[in-house]
Write a protein that holds these residues in place. Structure first.
Motif, PDB file in Angstrom:
ATOM      1  N   LEU A 179       2.864  -2.155  -2.108  1.00  0.00           N
ATOM      2  CA  LEU A 179       1.930  -2.180  -3.236  1.00  0.00           C
ATOM      3  C   LEU A 179       1.733  -0.810  -3.859  1.00  0.00           C
ATOM      4  CD1 LEU A 179      -0.816  -4.534  -1.761  1.00  0.00           C
ATOM      5  CD2 LEU A 179       1.103  -5.137  -3.259  1.00  0.00           C
ATOM      6  N   GLY A 180       1.882   0.230  -3.064  1.00  0.00           N
ATOM      7  CA  GLY A 180       1.687   1.563  -3.611  1.00  0.00           C
ATOM      8  C   GLY A 180       1.943   2.646  -2.591  1.00  0.00           C
ATOM      9  N   LEU A 181       2.221   3.831  -3.117  1.00  0.00           N
ATOM     10  CA  LEU A 181       2.395   5.021  -2.292  1.00  0.00           C
ATOM     11  C   LEU A 181       1.757   6.165  -3.056  1.00  0.00           C
ATOM     12  CD1 LEU A 181       3.631   6.486   0.170  1.00  0.00           C
ATOM     13  CD2 LEU A 181       5.705   6.790  -1.195  1.00  0.00           C
ATOM     14  N   GLN A 199      -0.255   7.964   1.771  1.00  0.00           N
ATOM     15  CA  GLN A 199      -0.560   6.623   2.255  1.00  0.00           C
ATOM     16  C   GLN A 199       0.300   5.572   1.552  1.00  0.00           C
ATOM     17  OE1 GLN A 199      -4.353   4.551   1.396  1.00  0.00           O
ATOM     18  NE2 GLN A 199      -4.497   4.322   3.616  1.00  0.00           N
ATOM     19  N   LEU A 200       0.972   4.774   2.369  1.00  0.00           N
ATOM     20  CA  LEU A 200       1.733   3.631   1.898  1.00  0.00           C
ATOM     21  C   LEU A 200       0.861   2.397   2.071  1.00  0.00           C
ATOM     22  CD1 LEU A 200       4.434   2.240   1.045  1.00  0.00           C
ATOM     23  CD2 LEU A 200       4.962   2.117   3.507  1.00  0.00           C
ATOM     24  N   ALA A 245       9.152   9.539   8.382  1.00  0.00           N
ATOM     25  CA  ALA A 245      10.544   9.989   8.425  1.00  0.00           C
ATOM     26  C   ALA A 245      11.210   9.839   7.057  1.00  0.00           C
ATOM     27  CB  ALA A 245      11.315   9.204   9.482  1.00  0.00           C
ATOM     28  N   VAL A 246      10.947   8.741   6.382  1.00  0.00           N
ATOM     29  CA  VAL A 246      11.575   8.476   5.087  1.00  0.00           C
ATOM     30  C   VAL A 246      11.008   9.362   3.987  1.00  0.00           C
ATOM     31  CG1 VAL A 246      11.838   6.729   3.267  1.00  0.00           C
ATOM     32  CG2 VAL A 246      12.295   6.132   5.659  1.00  0.00           C
ATOM     33  N   THR A 247       9.688   9.538   3.966  1.00  0.00           N
ATOM     34  CA  THR A 247       9.069  10.327   2.894  1.00  0.00           C
ATOM     35  C   THR A 247       9.137  11.823   3.148  1.00  0.00           C
ATOM     36  OG1 THR A 247       6.859  10.193   3.889  1.00  0.00           O
ATOM     37  CG2 THR A 247       7.466   8.463   2.289  1.00  0.00           C
ATOM     38  N   GLY A 248       9.296  12.197   4.420  1.00  0.00           N
ATOM     39  CA  GLY A 248       9.357  13.607   4.753  1.00  0.00           C
ATOM     40  C   GLY A 248       8.002  14.275   4.898  1.00  0.00           C
ATOM     41  N   ILE A 249       6.935  13.489   4.850  1.00  0.00           N
ATOM     42  CA  ILE A 249       5.573  13.988   5.052  1.00  0.00           C
ATOM     43  C   ILE A 249       4.823  13.039   5.986  1.00  0.00           C
ATOM     44  CG2 ILE A 249       5.392  15.167   2.810  1.00  0.00           C
ATOM     45  CD1 ILE A 249       3.794  12.724   1.811  1.00  0.00           C
ATOM     46  N   VAL A 309      -0.178   4.245   6.914  1.00  0.00           N
ATOM     47  CA  VAL A 309       0.167   2.936   6.373  1.00  0.00           C
ATOM     48  C   VAL A 309      -1.093   2.077   6.405  1.00  0.00           C
ATOM     49  CG1 VAL A 309       1.563   0.850   6.695  1.00  0.00           C
ATOM     50  CG2 VAL A 309       2.558   3.097   7.159  1.00  0.00           C
ATOM     51  N   ALA A 310      -1.407   1.477   5.262  1.00  0.00           N
ATOM     52  CA  ALA A 310      -2.545   0.578   5.158  1.00  0.00           C
ATOM     53  C   ALA A 310      -2.032  -0.814   4.801  1.00  0.00           C
ATOM     54  CB  ALA A 310      -3.528   1.068   4.094  1.00  0.00           C
TER      55      ALA A 310
END
Length: 82
Positions: free
Chosen positions: A36-38, A42-43, A70-74, A78-79
């Motif tokens: 839904l958003g990043l 926070q994903l 790992a994917v975002t690098g930061i 996760v919500a």
């Protein structure tokens, strides 16, 4: 962030989780999730029911956080949202 970029990030997170979880678990619990958003760190993922939300939070939230980070690098939280 555009939806296709968010979807690409989510696909990469799914690929990352498949390295440490069974394909069956990924299909059952993660395939129905919708990004839904990043924002910032926070994903937000859409989940179909309160039961699924609670199960994922109890059993898989740490793995999702690790994969998202790992994917975002930061460091990424996760919500889950019903």
């Amino acid at each position: 962030m555009e939806q296709h970029e968010l979807q690409d990030i989510w696909e990469n997170i799914l690929a990352e989780t498949r390295q440490s979880l069974s394909e069956a678990a990924c299909k059952q619990w993660f395939s129905p999730l919708v990004p839904l958003g990043l924002s910032q760190n926070q994903l937000v993922l859409g989940v179909s029911s309160d039961f699924a939300k609670e199960w994922i939070e109890t059993h898989f939230l740490t793995k999702l956080r690790e994969a998202a980070s790992a994917v975002t690098g930061i460091p990424c939280d996760v919500a889950l949202k019903v």
